[in-house]
Design an enzyme around this catalytic site. Structure first.
Site: not given
Ligand code: NAP
Ligand code: GLV
Length: 313
Positions: A228, A276
């Site tokens: 993250r 991502h």
């Protein structure tokens, strides 16, 4: 699973919602699978499948479980509408682990073989030969030895790398030197020439990739963050790159996504940015995983991805 259960898919992106509706209807043709954004009688829905924070969760008042399409549930846990008494199950899926193994293997090998610097030489038309180390001379450190980290660690041992791992509780993994807990973090970092972050984002792990951590890595180490964005203190990484303490980074996740135009990471010569995409839940195998989790819950068992809301993952 006998009764005709009701399942609602709560995904804001309409295209994504459609794909998952189709996959789940195929996986459980006997159930009623609806689009949660416009479902009638929300109080009769048994299960909600969601991606990230979902508008309107509070309308579902009689849920047996909430299932996340993502492995990381940090954004779900931040939702003030999340009913804390309902079991939350994160995605544990062979397809997701497989994708992460491929991404991490690719980027570990890129740093190991000095690919970013060879590519810079090519752009500058410089013929610079260096003899790369062999995998058995290189140590890769994996932060987080869960579904993602343990699969990556095992595959990296198969390339011949020396692999060290770090988790909250001690794991046992063939061929991997394991460390556990904060007090063993310095010893783990001291060996990690290529550091891969696969931790969940929790109060304990936020900002963990900071100046102090960079300083404990061997000089010239590389960092791969596929977990993250909030694990990384961005300015600390830029400073460690400037100082040569860190030689390069591959970043898949960011504090703000999409990564804003003009952000220094886009153009940095030592940073590779991916949007991502390290690993995405595949609808085919993901829908099967959801059905398995629900079946195991209905059988009174604890499904593999049951989230410990206290621990935050
Ligand atoms: P997981 O199975 O829950 O594993 C988490 C691991 O981190 C466990 O080994 C856990 O230790 C360890 N951990 C948690 N808190 C810790 C702490 N304070 N100190 C040390 N270790 C700690 O999760 P996963 O399925 O492997 O996924 C990990 C993360 O990857 C997700 O949360 C998500 O953020 C990220 N992810 C990213 C992508 C992408 O496309 N970029 C895709 C999938 C997942 P224990 O074993 O002791 O519990
Ligand atoms: C993706 O980031 C996930 O958590 O599955």
């Amino acid at each position: 699973v006998s009764r005709r259960y009701r399942l609602a898919v709560l995904i804001e992106d309409a295209d994504r919602a459609r794909v998952w509706l189709e996959a789940l209807r195929r996986a459980v043709p006997d159930w009623q699978v609806d689009d949660g954004r416009r479902v009638a009688a929300a109080d009769q829905v048994d299960f909600v499948v969601l991606w990230g924070r979902a508008e309107g969760l509070s309308r579902f008042t009689h849920l047996r479980a909430i299932l996340s399409l993502g492995a990381g549930v940090d954004h779900v846990l931040r939702d003030p509408d999340l009913p804390r008494e309902v079991p939350l199950i994160r995605m544990v899926d062979p397809g997701l682990a497989c994708g992460m193994v491929e991404y991490v293997s690719c980027h570990v090998l890129r740093h190991h073989l000095g690919a970013p610097s060879l590519e810079r030489s090519q752009r500058e038309q410089r013929w610079t030969t260096v003899t790369p180390q062999l995998a058995h001379e290189r140590t890769v450190g994996i932060m987080g030895l869960g579904a993602m980290g343990s699969a990556c660690a095992t595959r990296l041992t198969q390339f011949g790398f020396q692999v060290v791992g770090w988790s909250r509780t001690r794991k046992s993994l063939a061929g991997v030197t394991v460390h556990a807990g904060r007090h063993e973090l310095p010893a783990f970092l001291a060996r990690s020439e290529i550091l891969v972050c696969l931790l969940p984002l929790t109060e304990d792990t936020r900002d963990i990739l900071d100046a102090g951590l960079c300083a404990r890595l061997p000089r010239g180490a590389a960092i791969i963050n596929a977990a993250r964005g909030e694990h990384l203190v961005e300015d600390d990484l830029l400073a460690a790159l400037d100082a040569g303490q860190i030689s390069g980074a591959t970043l898949d996740v960011f504090r703000v996504e999409p990564l804003p135009q003009g952000h220094p990471f886009w153009q940095h010569p030592c940073i590779s940015v991916t949007p991502h995409v390290a690993s995405l839940t595949r609808p085919g195998s993901g829908a099967q995983s959801i059905v398995r989790s629900i079946s195991s819950l209905l059988a009174g068992e604890s499904p593999p991805g049951l989230v410990n809301q206290e621990a935050g993952y």
